[in-house]
Write an enzyme that holds these catalytic residues in place. Structure first.
Site, PDB file in Angstrom:
ATOM      1  N   ASP A   1       4.625   9.569 -11.026  1.00  0.00           N
ATOM      2  CA  ASP A   1       5.999   9.656 -11.534  1.00  0.00           C
ATOM      3  C   ASP A   1       6.253  10.903 -12.515  1.00  0.00           C
ATOM      4  OD1 ASP A   1       6.899   7.742  -9.706  1.00  0.00           O
ATOM      5  OD2 ASP A   1       6.850   6.262 -11.354  1.00  0.00           O
TER       6      ASP A   1
ATOM      7  N   ASP B   1       0.976  -1.084   0.065  1.00  0.00           N
ATOM      8  CA  ASP B   1      -0.110  -0.011   0.062  1.00  0.00           C
ATOM      9  C   ASP B   1       0.940   1.337   0.207  1.00  0.00           C
ATOM     10  OD1 ASP B   1      -2.843   0.676  -0.097  1.00  0.00           O
ATOM     11  OD2 ASP B   1      -2.360   1.992   1.602  1.00  0.00           O
ATOM     12  N   SER B   2       0.663   2.044  -0.851  1.00  0.00           N
ATOM     13  CA  SER B   2       1.686   3.221  -1.103  1.00  0.00           C
ATOM     14  C   SER B   2       1.126   4.485  -1.629  1.00  0.00           C
ATOM     15  CB  SER B   2       2.820   2.841  -2.050  1.00  0.00           C
ATOM     16  OG  SER B   2       2.163   2.213  -3.200  1.00  0.00           O
TER      17      SER B   2
ATOM     18  N   PHE C   1       4.683   4.811 -13.284  1.00  0.00           N
ATOM     19  CA  PHE C   1       3.258   5.300 -13.255  1.00  0.00           C
ATOM     20  C   PHE C   1       2.802   6.115 -12.244  1.00  0.00           C
ATOM     21  CE2 PHE C   1       2.377   2.882  -9.215  1.00  0.00           C
ATOM     22  CZ  PHE C   1       3.420   2.348  -8.883  1.00  0.00           C
ATOM     23  N   GLY C   2       1.562   6.176 -12.032  1.00  0.00           N
ATOM     24  CA  GLY C   2       1.112   7.076 -10.984  1.00  0.00           C
ATOM     25  C   GLY C   2       1.607   8.658 -11.182  1.00  0.00           C
TER      26      GLY C   2
HETATM   27  P1  ITT Z   1      -3.598  -2.290  -5.409  1.00  0.00           P
HETATM   28  O1  ITT Z   1      -4.416  -1.684  -4.418  1.00  0.00           O
HETATM   29  O2  ITT Z   1      -4.366  -3.082  -6.291  1.00  0.00           O
HETATM   30  O3  ITT Z   1      -2.385  -2.644  -5.054  1.00  0.00           O
HETATM   31  P2  ITT Z   1      -3.744   0.640  -6.171  1.00  0.00           P
HETATM   32  O4  ITT Z   1      -3.102   1.445  -7.389  1.00  0.00           O
HETATM   33  O5  ITT Z   1      -5.023   1.047  -5.689  1.00  0.00           O
HETATM   34  O6  ITT Z   1      -3.469  -0.976  -6.536  1.00  0.00           O
HETATM   35  P3  ITT Z   1      -2.633   1.773  -3.558  1.00  0.00           P
HETATM   36  O7  ITT Z   1      -4.065   1.823  -3.035  1.00  0.00           O
HETATM   37  O8  ITT Z   1      -1.453   1.348  -2.643  1.00  0.00           O
HETATM   38  O9  ITT Z   1      -2.723   0.929  -4.837  1.00  0.00           O
HETATM   39  O10 ITT Z   1      -2.578   3.172  -4.319  1.00  0.00           O
HETATM   40  C1  ITT Z   1      -1.175   3.612  -4.665  1.00  0.00           C
HETATM   41  C2  ITT Z   1      -1.262   4.907  -5.301  1.00  0.00           C
HETATM   42  O11 ITT Z   1      -0.125   5.641  -5.004  1.00  0.00           O
HETATM   43  C3  ITT Z   1      -0.977   4.622  -6.920  1.00  0.00           C
HETATM   44  O12 ITT Z   1      -2.102   4.070  -7.690  1.00  0.00           O
HETATM   45  C4  ITT Z   1      -0.271   5.904  -7.512  1.00  0.00           C
HETATM   46  O13 ITT Z   1      -1.348   6.816  -7.594  1.00  0.00           O
HETATM   47  C5  ITT Z   1       0.376   6.131  -6.389  1.00  0.00           C
HETATM   48  N1  ITT Z   1       1.788   5.654  -6.124  1.00  0.00           N
HETATM   49  C6  ITT Z   1       2.308   4.647  -5.278  1.00  0.00           C
HETATM   50  N2  ITT Z   1       3.399   4.365  -5.586  1.00  0.00           N
HETATM   51  C7  ITT Z   1       3.969   4.879  -6.634  1.00  0.00           C
HETATM   52  C8  ITT Z   1       4.985   5.096  -7.561  1.00  0.00           C
HETATM   53  O14 ITT Z   1       6.297   4.132  -7.262  1.00  0.00           O
HETATM   54  N3  ITT Z   1       4.868   5.797  -8.489  1.00  0.00           N
HETATM   55  C9  ITT Z   1       3.872   6.465  -8.940  1.00  0.00           C
HETATM   56  N4  ITT Z   1       2.787   6.881  -8.197  1.00  0.00           N
HETATM   57  C10 ITT Z   1       2.790   5.885  -6.922  1.00  0.00           C
END
Ligand code: ITT
Length: 203
Positions: A155, A69-70, A152-153
């Site tokens: 970045d 979770d990130s 992704f996200g």
């Molecule tokens: P899962 O719950 O299925 O793992 P998710 O994308 O919903 O997928 P999270 O709830 O942990 O996962 O939300 C993580 C979000 O935080 C992710 O969608 C990105 O928007 C951001 N994020 C986390 N790590 C990142 C990274 O390494 N680079 C860019 N954005 C990141």
């Protein structure tokens, strides 16, 4: 050894597989299972959500699971988007939508006040419920416009001072040396190496 990744995020899946590529561990993700339950991330912390994802998928698959979770924490906007990072611009928001919303919320904030950090809580969960978690951060700044196509996200809008580039301009190997996820996974890798792989190899 085989580990199920408790995530549907293809960016995370790629990074985790690449991080462990020298270990011989085989990875599957929840995308490889039919009718796996969707998990509602309703905990109020990264730790709570990571534990919930890991526990539900380990119970369902009866295999060793790794959850992550990130999110992004931006001081100038009171720590947002934080645990809501993936759905900052709405329930079905794309990465692009989230970046547009973040840049617009921060329009009038000068560079020196745009400091931010990524945080990752990784949890490895065993079928008997025992688990180990690791927590790490990666510091940077939010840019004024997106740059780069890797990762992704957030970045493309996350500037990494050591490289003078956004995270999306770094090569995947570079991101996987310095990121919040890489640091948390290193702790998990060391743990597996010390306590689990040895036992697994020499029962
Ligand atoms: P899962 O719950 O299925 O793992 P998710 O994308 O919903 O997928 P999270 O709830 O942990 O996962 O939300 C993580 C979000 O935080 C992710 O969608 C990105 O928007 C951001 N994020 C986390 N790590 C990142 C990274 O390494 N680079 C860019 N954005 C990141």
């Amino acid at each position: 050894m085989r580990i199920i990744l408790a995530t549907r995020n293809s960016g995370k899946i790629k990074e985790v597989k690449s991080f462990f590529q020298d270990t011989g561990i085989q990875f599957l993700s929840v995308n490889d299972f039919l009718s796996i339950p969707d998990i509602i991330e309703d905990a109020d912390s990264f730790e709570g959500n990571a534990l919930k994802k890991a526990r539900i998928i380990a119970e369902y698959t009866k295999e060793i699971c790794l959850a992550d979770d990130s999110g992004l924490i931006v001081d100038a906007i009171d720590g947002w988007p934080g645990i809501y990072s993936s759905r900052y611009a709405g329930e079905y928001a794309t990465d692009g939508d989230n970046n547009v919303k973040l840049l617009s919320e921060m329009e009038n904030i000068p560079f020196e006040k745009r400091n931010a950090r990524y945080r990752c809580v990784a949890v490895i969960m065993f079928p008997d419920g025992s688990n180990k978690s690791a927590d790490a951060e990666c510091e940077g700044f939010i840019t004024f416009e997106p740059k780069g196509n890797n990762g992704f996200g957030y970045d493309p809008v996350f500037y990494v001072p050591e490289y003078k580039k956004t995270m999306a301009e770094l090569r995947p190997e570079e991101k996987n040396m310095i990121s919040h996820r890489a640091k948390a996974l290193l702790e998990i890798k060391r743990y597996l190496n010390k306590y689990v792989c040895r036992e697994h190899d020499n029962p």
